[in-house]
Write an enzyme that holds these catalytic residues in place. Structure first.
Site, PDB file in Angstrom:
ATOM      1  N   GLU A  67       0.807  -1.202   0.100  1.00  0.00           N
ATOM      2  CA  GLU A  67       0.001   0.100   0.200  1.00  0.00           C
ATOM      3  C   GLU A  67       1.018   1.265  -0.006  1.00  0.00           C
ATOM      4  O   GLU A  67       1.917   1.210   0.745  1.00  0.00           O
ATOM      5  CB  GLU A  67      -0.904  -0.107   1.258  1.00  0.00           C
ATOM      6  CG  GLU A  67      -1.851  -1.104   1.315  1.00  0.00           C
ATOM      7  CD  GLU A  67      -2.571  -1.379   2.784  1.00  0.00           C
ATOM      8  OE1 GLU A  67      -3.157  -0.313   3.052  1.00  0.00           O
ATOM      9  OE2 GLU A  67      -2.529  -2.428   3.116  1.00  0.00           O
ATOM     10  N   SER A  84       9.233   5.261  16.229  1.00  0.00           N
ATOM     11  CA  SER A  84       7.845   4.977  16.829  1.00  0.00           C
ATOM     12  C   SER A  84       8.199   4.582  18.211  1.00  0.00           C
ATOM     13  O   SER A  84       8.996   3.372  18.683  1.00  0.00           O
ATOM     14  CB  SER A  84       7.488   3.647  16.100  1.00  0.00           C
ATOM     15  OG  SER A  84       7.196   4.089  14.599  1.00  0.00           O
ATOM     16  N   LEU A  85       7.879   5.183  19.093  1.00  0.00           N
ATOM     17  CA  LEU A  85       8.269   5.295  20.570  1.00  0.00           C
ATOM     18  C   LEU A  85       7.147   4.456  21.340  1.00  0.00           C
ATOM     19  O   LEU A  85       7.243   3.640  22.019  1.00  0.00           O
ATOM     20  CB  LEU A  85       8.753   6.616  21.199  1.00  0.00           C
ATOM     21  CG  LEU A  85       9.277   6.537  22.580  1.00  0.00           C
ATOM     22  CD1 LEU A  85      10.566   5.713  22.687  1.00  0.00           C
ATOM     23  CD2 LEU A  85       9.582   7.820  23.122  1.00  0.00           C
ATOM     24  N   HIS A  86       6.037   5.146  21.276  1.00  0.00           N
ATOM     25  CA  HIS A  86       4.684   4.640  21.680  1.00  0.00           C
ATOM     26  C   HIS A  86       4.702   4.171  23.375  1.00  0.00           C
ATOM     27  O   HIS A  86       3.573   3.768  23.648  1.00  0.00           O
ATOM     28  CB  HIS A  86       4.213   3.706  21.042  1.00  0.00           C
ATOM     29  CG  HIS A  86       4.295   3.709  19.670  1.00  0.00           C
ATOM     30  ND1 HIS A  86       3.945   5.147  19.162  1.00  0.00           N
ATOM     31  CD2 HIS A  86       4.443   2.897  18.585  1.00  0.00           C
ATOM     32  CE1 HIS A  86       3.990   4.811  17.638  1.00  0.00           C
ATOM     33  NE2 HIS A  86       4.433   3.570  17.411  1.00  0.00           N
ATOM     34  N   CYS A 103      -0.517  -2.785  15.125  1.00  0.00           N
ATOM     35  CA  CYS A 103      -0.499  -2.738  13.749  1.00  0.00           C
ATOM     36  C   CYS A 103      -0.956  -3.512  12.741  1.00  0.00           C
ATOM     37  O   CYS A 103      -0.480  -4.816  13.093  1.00  0.00           O
ATOM     38  CB  CYS A 103       1.287  -2.405  13.316  1.00  0.00           C
ATOM     39  SG  CYS A 103       1.493  -1.841  11.849  1.00  0.00           S
ATOM     40  N   CYS A 150       4.468  -5.387  16.131  1.00  0.00           N
ATOM     41  CA  CYS A 150       3.816  -4.146  16.854  1.00  0.00           C
ATOM     42  C   CYS A 150       2.288  -4.717  17.265  1.00  0.00           C
ATOM     43  O   CYS A 150       1.542  -5.090  16.111  1.00  0.00           O
ATOM     44  CB  CYS A 150       4.071  -2.913  16.459  1.00  0.00           C
ATOM     45  SG  CYS A 150       5.800  -2.606  16.331  1.00  0.00           S
ATOM     46  N   CYS A 206       5.270  -7.376   7.614  1.00  0.00           N
ATOM     47  CA  CYS A 206       6.308  -6.807   8.677  1.00  0.00           C
ATOM     48  C   CYS A 206       6.572  -8.124   9.497  1.00  0.00           C
ATOM     49  O   CYS A 206       5.447  -8.796   9.900  1.00  0.00           O
ATOM     50  CB  CYS A 206       5.873  -5.743   9.114  1.00  0.00           C
ATOM     51  SG  CYS A 206       6.826  -4.866  10.282  1.00  0.00           S
ATOM     52  N   CYS A 235       3.360   8.287   1.373  1.00  0.00           N
ATOM     53  CA  CYS A 235       3.791   7.330   2.296  1.00  0.00           C
ATOM     54  C   CYS A 235       4.106   5.815   1.705  1.00  0.00           C
ATOM     55  O   CYS A 235       2.861   5.501   1.158  1.00  0.00           O
ATOM     56  CB  CYS A 235       2.656   7.084   3.378  1.00  0.00           C
ATOM     57  SG  CYS A 235       2.932   5.941   4.697  1.00  0.00           S
ATOM     58  N   ASN A 248      -5.442   4.022  15.296  1.00  0.00           N
ATOM     59  CA  ASN A 248      -6.504   3.617  14.155  1.00  0.00           C
ATOM     60  C   ASN A 248      -6.703   2.347  14.863  1.00  0.00           C
ATOM     61  O   ASN A 248      -5.993   1.281  14.741  1.00  0.00           O
ATOM     62  CB  ASN A 248      -6.073   3.404  12.843  1.00  0.00           C
ATOM     63  CG  ASN A 248      -5.872   4.860  12.417  1.00  0.00           C
ATOM     64  OD1 ASN A 248      -6.940   5.559  12.280  1.00  0.00           O
ATOM     65  ND2 ASN A 248      -4.714   5.201  11.801  1.00  0.00           N
ATOM     66  N   SER A 304      10.938   6.166   8.862  1.00  0.00           N
ATOM     67  CA  SER A 304      10.086   5.827  10.554  1.00  0.00           C
ATOM     68  C   SER A 304      10.659   4.346  10.834  1.00  0.00           C
ATOM     69  O   SER A 304      10.726   3.359   9.956  1.00  0.00           O
ATOM     70  CB  SER A 304       8.857   5.999  10.288  1.00  0.00           C
ATOM     71  OG  SER A 304       8.130   5.500  11.498  1.00  0.00           O
ATOM     72  N   GLY A 344       5.882  -2.294   6.523  1.00  0.00           N
ATOM     73  CA  GLY A 344       7.253  -2.753   6.706  1.00  0.00           C
ATOM     74  C   GLY A 344       8.125  -2.186   7.706  1.00  0.00           C
ATOM     75  O   GLY A 344       7.634  -1.043   7.922  1.00  0.00           O
ATOM     76  N   GLU A 345       9.240  -2.547   7.848  1.00  0.00           N
ATOM     77  CA  GLU A 345      10.132  -2.016   8.612  1.00  0.00           C
ATOM     78  C   GLU A 345      11.411  -1.600   8.058  1.00  0.00           C
ATOM     79  O   GLU A 345      12.318  -2.512   7.344  1.00  0.00           O
ATOM     80  CB  GLU A 345      10.662  -2.772   9.941  1.00  0.00           C
ATOM     81  CG  GLU A 345      11.820  -2.247  10.622  1.00  0.00           C
ATOM     82  CD  GLU A 345      11.818  -1.054  11.185  1.00  0.00           C
ATOM     83  OE1 GLU A 345      10.964  -0.391  11.762  1.00  0.00           O
ATOM     84  OE2 GLU A 345      12.814  -0.285  10.889  1.00  0.00           O
ATOM     85  N   CYS A 357      -1.896   2.543   6.874  1.00  0.00           N
ATOM     86  CA  CYS A 357      -1.285   1.217   5.797  1.00  0.00           C
ATOM     87  C   CYS A 357      -1.466   0.023   6.413  1.00  0.00           C
ATOM     88  O   CYS A 357      -1.556  -0.286   7.954  1.00  0.00           O
ATOM     89  CB  CYS A 357       0.142   1.723   5.876  1.00  0.00           C
ATOM     90  SG  CYS A 357       0.290   2.491   4.246  1.00  0.00           S
TER      91      CYS A 357
END
Ligand code: SAH
Length: 351
Positions: free
Chosen positions: A96, A218-220, A123, A120, A116, A109, A298, A195, A163-164, A341
């Site tokens: 995507e 991406s800390l979160h 995600c 996470c 991936c 994006c 999301n 990212s 993906g990472e 995504c």
């Protein structure tokens, strides 16, 4: 260094100098490389390259492969013009990309892998694991095809799709070379963000490459127990190791780091956690610029997570700002389409 995609002669992976070498090897004129590179980055097929002789085009077709992703599905937001693409790759893998319209230009994006493996919890991209890495040409071609489709220039690129990126390091580096090369898409590195969920060894490596791109982390979460619960990568590299690497990245490149913090109601969005986040970041970045992007999560059905109300999000930002931390809430674009995504790929793969 010869990359796998070059040995397969995937022409979208080739730099102008490599195209020159290829042409010379077949007794052709090196100057044609520039023209071919420009055509490729405009999304042309070989037979559309009208200023290249038929003989040369045939030679390219016989000795290289050229496949642009197919638009399998396209959704356009009626609210803000956001365009979401589901691309089908040569082997049927789905990825995507999303084009967002801002006053300062168009941003895209893009995805770096098909799936991936980072796991996470919030995600959608990771639900089916990682199918494969994307080649540099496949990463690039998302921009080429989207730009051709909307008929407008794309000015900014964020590697925040499926993906990472740092888990596909060599291909991402080659993509950065291609996207910044003269005569192609020619997008400046200051207009590119990458990212990552925090592959610490690769952050140090990236700092050495000295591309002036923006690094987003991406800390979160604000402590290791809470971060490890939602992001398995934290069990490999803890927050201290991650933020130390980020500081080293800043010291080496001078580029302001951006931290992504997805707000999940009841998990990481309390006033105490806002205070802890501010204290944590200031410990490593006192006196140097950095930024926090807050993203209301999301909802992904499998995760059961949801975002808090507007008031709790505002309170979180206020606490950060009062502590001297620059923070903004990510504007939500394309809320009438599946713009975040991973959701579309997952939906299609489980249909
Ligand atoms: N693997 C990279 C890039 C892809 S994810 C990374 O982890 O940064 C891009 C961003 O979207 C990350 O900050 C990620 O944490 C966030 N994200 C993923 N799923 C989300 C969701 N359901 N709601 C809000 N943000 C999400």
């Amino acid at each position: 260094m010869l990359y796998y995609c070059i040995m397969m002669k995937e022409i979208l992976c080739m730099m102008p100098s490599e195209l020159e070498e290829l042409l010379l090897a077949y007794g052709e004129k090196a100057y044609k490389a520039k023209q071919i590179f420009a055509w490729l980055h405009r999304g042309a097929a070989f037979d559309e390259m009208t200023d290249i002789s038929k003989k040369t085009r045939q030679l390219l077709a016989e000795n290289t492969t050229l496949v642009y992703p197919e638009i399998a599905e396209k959704q356009v937001s009626r609210l803000d013009g956001t365009v979401k693409y589901l691309f089908s790759m040569h082997d049927g893998q789905l990825i995507e990309s999303v084009v967002m319209r801002y006053k300062h230009g168009n941003s895209i994006c893009i995805s770096s892998q098909a799936g991936c493996r980072m796991g996470c919890k919030f995600c959608a991209s990771t639900l089916g694991g990682r199918a494969r890495d994307l080649s540099a040409g496949e990463i690039l071609s998302q921009i080429i095809v989207a730009q051709k489709d909307i008929g407008e220039r794309i000015d900014n690129v964020v590697m925040m799709g499926i993906g990472e990126p740092l888990d596909n390091y060599d291909n991402v580096i080659r993509f950065l070379d291609l996207v910044g090369a003269k005569g192609g898409l020619n997008i400046g590195y200051r207009h590119i963000s990458l990212s990552t969920c925090g592959l610490v060894d690769k952050i140090y490596r990236l700092a050495e490459e000295s591309y002036p791109i923006t690094l987003s982390i991406s800390l979160h979460a604000t402590n290791d127990t809470e971060r490890s619960e939602i992001m398995p990568i934290n069990k490999k590299w803890c927050i201290d190791e991650l933020l130390t690497a980020c500081r080293a990245y800043f010291d080496k490149t001078g580029r302001r780091i951006s931290f992504e913090y997805t707000l999940i109601h009841g998990k990481n969005d309390s006033p105490q956690q806002a205070k802890r986040l501010a204290a944590l970041l200031l410990k490593y970045f006192s006196g140097v610029p950095f930024h926090v992007n807050l993203i209301p999560v999301n909802t992904v059905a499998e995760s059961g997570f949801s975002a808090g109300d507007e008031q709790s999000i505002k309170r979180f930002i206020d606490i950060l700002e009062k502590s001297g931390v620059n923070a903004t809430k990510r504007r939500k674009l394309g809320s009438d389409i599946d713009a975040s995504c991973g959701q579309l790929r997952h939906k299609k793969n489980t249909d």
